[in-house]
Scaffold this motif. Sequence first.
Motif, PDB file in Angstrom:
ATOM      1  N   VAL A  57      -7.894  15.446 -12.404  1.00 30.45           N
ATOM      2  CA  VAL A  57      -8.003  14.533 -11.305  1.00 30.45           C
ATOM      3  C   VAL A  57      -8.107  13.027 -12.297  1.00 30.45           C
ATOM      4  CG1 VAL A  57      -8.716  15.648  -9.119  1.00 30.45           C
ATOM      5  CG2 VAL A  57     -10.492  14.605 -10.778  1.00 30.45           C
ATOM      6  N   ASN A  59      -7.018   8.782 -12.870  1.00 32.84           N
ATOM      7  CA  ASN A  59      -6.430   7.386 -12.632  1.00 32.84           C
ATOM      8  C   ASN A  59      -5.626   7.047 -13.709  1.00 32.84           C
ATOM      9  OD1 ASN A  59      -7.928   7.504 -10.214  1.00 32.84           O
ATOM     10  ND2 ASN A  59      -9.648   6.077 -10.943  1.00 32.84           N
ATOM     11  N   GLN A  91      -3.426  16.074 -10.516  1.00 30.71           N
ATOM     12  CA  GLN A  91      -3.370  15.124  -9.583  1.00 30.71           C
ATOM     13  C   GLN A  91      -3.548  13.782 -10.225  1.00 30.71           C
ATOM     14  OE1 GLN A  91      -2.559  15.855  -6.547  1.00 30.71           O
ATOM     15  NE2 GLN A  91      -2.309  18.064  -7.217  1.00 30.71           N
ATOM     16  N   CYS A  93      -3.352   9.559  -9.746  1.00 27.15           N
ATOM     17  CA  CYS A  93      -2.992   8.118  -9.074  1.00 27.15           C
ATOM     18  C   CYS A  93      -2.455   7.271 -10.265  1.00 27.15           C
ATOM     19  CB  CYS A  93      -4.484   7.624  -8.863  1.00 27.15           C
ATOM     20  SG  CYS A  93      -4.086   6.103  -8.158  1.00 27.15           S
ATOM     21  N   CYS A 101      -4.731   2.182  -2.641  1.00 24.86           N
ATOM     22  CA  CYS A 101      -4.264   3.476  -2.329  1.00 24.86           C
ATOM     23  C   CYS A 101      -5.640   4.372  -2.112  1.00 24.86           C
ATOM     24  CB  CYS A 101      -3.530   3.939  -3.520  1.00 24.86           C
ATOM     25  SG  CYS A 101      -4.658   4.115  -5.037  1.00 24.86           S
ATOM     26  N   CYS A 103      -5.759   7.406  -3.205  1.00 25.68           N
ATOM     27  CA  CYS A 103      -6.065   8.324  -4.167  1.00 25.68           C
ATOM     28  C   CYS A 103      -6.960   7.782  -5.325  1.00 25.68           C
ATOM     29  CB  CYS A 103      -4.699   8.892  -4.699  1.00 25.68           C
ATOM     30  SG  CYS A 103      -3.467   7.826  -5.232  1.00 25.68           S
ATOM     31  N   ARG A 104      -7.029   6.629  -5.532  1.00 23.15           N
ATOM     32  CA  ARG A 104      -7.381   6.169  -6.719  1.00 23.15           C
ATOM     33  C   ARG A 104      -9.177   6.281  -6.799  1.00 23.15           C
ATOM     34  NH1 ARG A 104      -6.691   3.180 -11.176  1.00 23.15           N
ATOM     35  NH2 ARG A 104      -8.157   2.103 -12.130  1.00 23.15           N
ATOM     36  N   LYS A 105      -9.683   7.082  -7.806  1.00 25.02           N
ATOM     37  CA  LYS A 105     -11.077   7.266  -7.963  1.00 25.02           C
ATOM     38  C   LYS A 105     -11.729   5.919  -7.919  1.00 25.02           C
ATOM     39  CE  LYS A 105     -10.516  10.039 -11.292  1.00 25.02           C
ATOM     40  NZ  LYS A 105     -10.882  10.829 -12.450  1.00 25.02           N
ATOM     41  N   ARG A 107     -12.051   6.876  -4.676  1.00 23.54           N
ATOM     42  CA  ARG A 107     -11.909   7.399  -3.264  1.00 23.54           C
ATOM     43  C   ARG A 107     -11.550   8.708  -3.419  1.00 23.54           C
ATOM     44  NH1 ARG A 107      -9.059   2.457  -3.688  1.00 23.54           N
ATOM     45  NH2 ARG A 107      -9.992   0.751  -2.278  1.00 23.54           N
ATOM     46  N   GLY A 109      -9.185  10.916  -2.657  1.00 22.06           N
ATOM     47  CA  GLY A 109      -7.763  11.363  -2.321  1.00 22.06           C
ATOM     48  C   GLY A 109      -7.321  12.411  -3.543  1.00 22.06           C
ATOM     49  N   LEU A 110      -7.576  12.073  -4.483  1.00 21.98           N
ATOM     50  CA  LEU A 110      -7.249  13.099  -5.804  1.00 21.98           C
ATOM     51  C   LEU A 110      -8.142  14.222  -5.519  1.00 21.98           C
ATOM     52  CD1 LEU A 110      -7.045  10.839  -9.076  1.00 21.98           C
ATOM     53  CD2 LEU A 110      -5.218  11.509  -7.817  1.00 21.98           C
ATOM     54  N   ALA A 113      -6.585  16.212  -2.645  1.00 23.39           N
ATOM     55  CA  ALA A 113      -5.239  16.716  -3.094  1.00 23.39           C
ATOM     56  C   ALA A 113      -5.494  18.000  -3.953  1.00 23.39           C
ATOM     57  CB  ALA A 113      -4.359  15.763  -3.678  1.00 23.39           C
TER      58      ALA A 113
END
Length: 182
Positions: A57, A59, A91, A93, A101, A103-105, A107, A109-110, A113
């Motif tokens: 995961v 960025n 995964q 971003c 977004c 997904c960006r750590k 956060r 999202g990654l 996913a």
Amino acid sequence: MNAGQTHAAVRAVLFDRDGTLVEDVPYNADPALVRAMPGAREALDQLRLHGVRTGVVTNQSGVGRGLLTVARLRAVNARIDELLGRFSTWQVCPHRPDEGCACRKPRPGLVLAACAALDVRPVETVVIGDTGADVDAARAAGARAVLVPNPVTRPDEIDAAPAVADNLVAAVRLALSSGAPV
């Protein structure tokens, strides 16, 4: 953890890329510059020996900033797979930090996913990274986290981490022992 509380078995371990699995080369677009961190292959071999799924995961705002192409990013990631063995999921971003977004750590999202791609629940997942953003993304997703500090990890990130390991091999041992707190 409360007395008598147990963790779900670890079925997946997700890694941050730069500064965790490989040396951090900012906005790296050159596979020849990829260097594995000490103990990375050994740590991954231990997970795979135990049947634990692995993923990355990461960025990669260099894509959104126009500093590298998706093709170059994929070439770098392919080199990491060559050095460390194939990961079950990548995964990424590609967004700039100002894009907001999901997904960006830090956060989740990654992480979410990756869990979906690996068919595991976040509670069965440990995220290993070198920054507070990695820890915060894990926590936000409901996964466990282990911080492996490097020279650029801030002291406040170390103090706030639920679990800290000196290196990747120790982090994996902690993850496999279910000793990584939420």
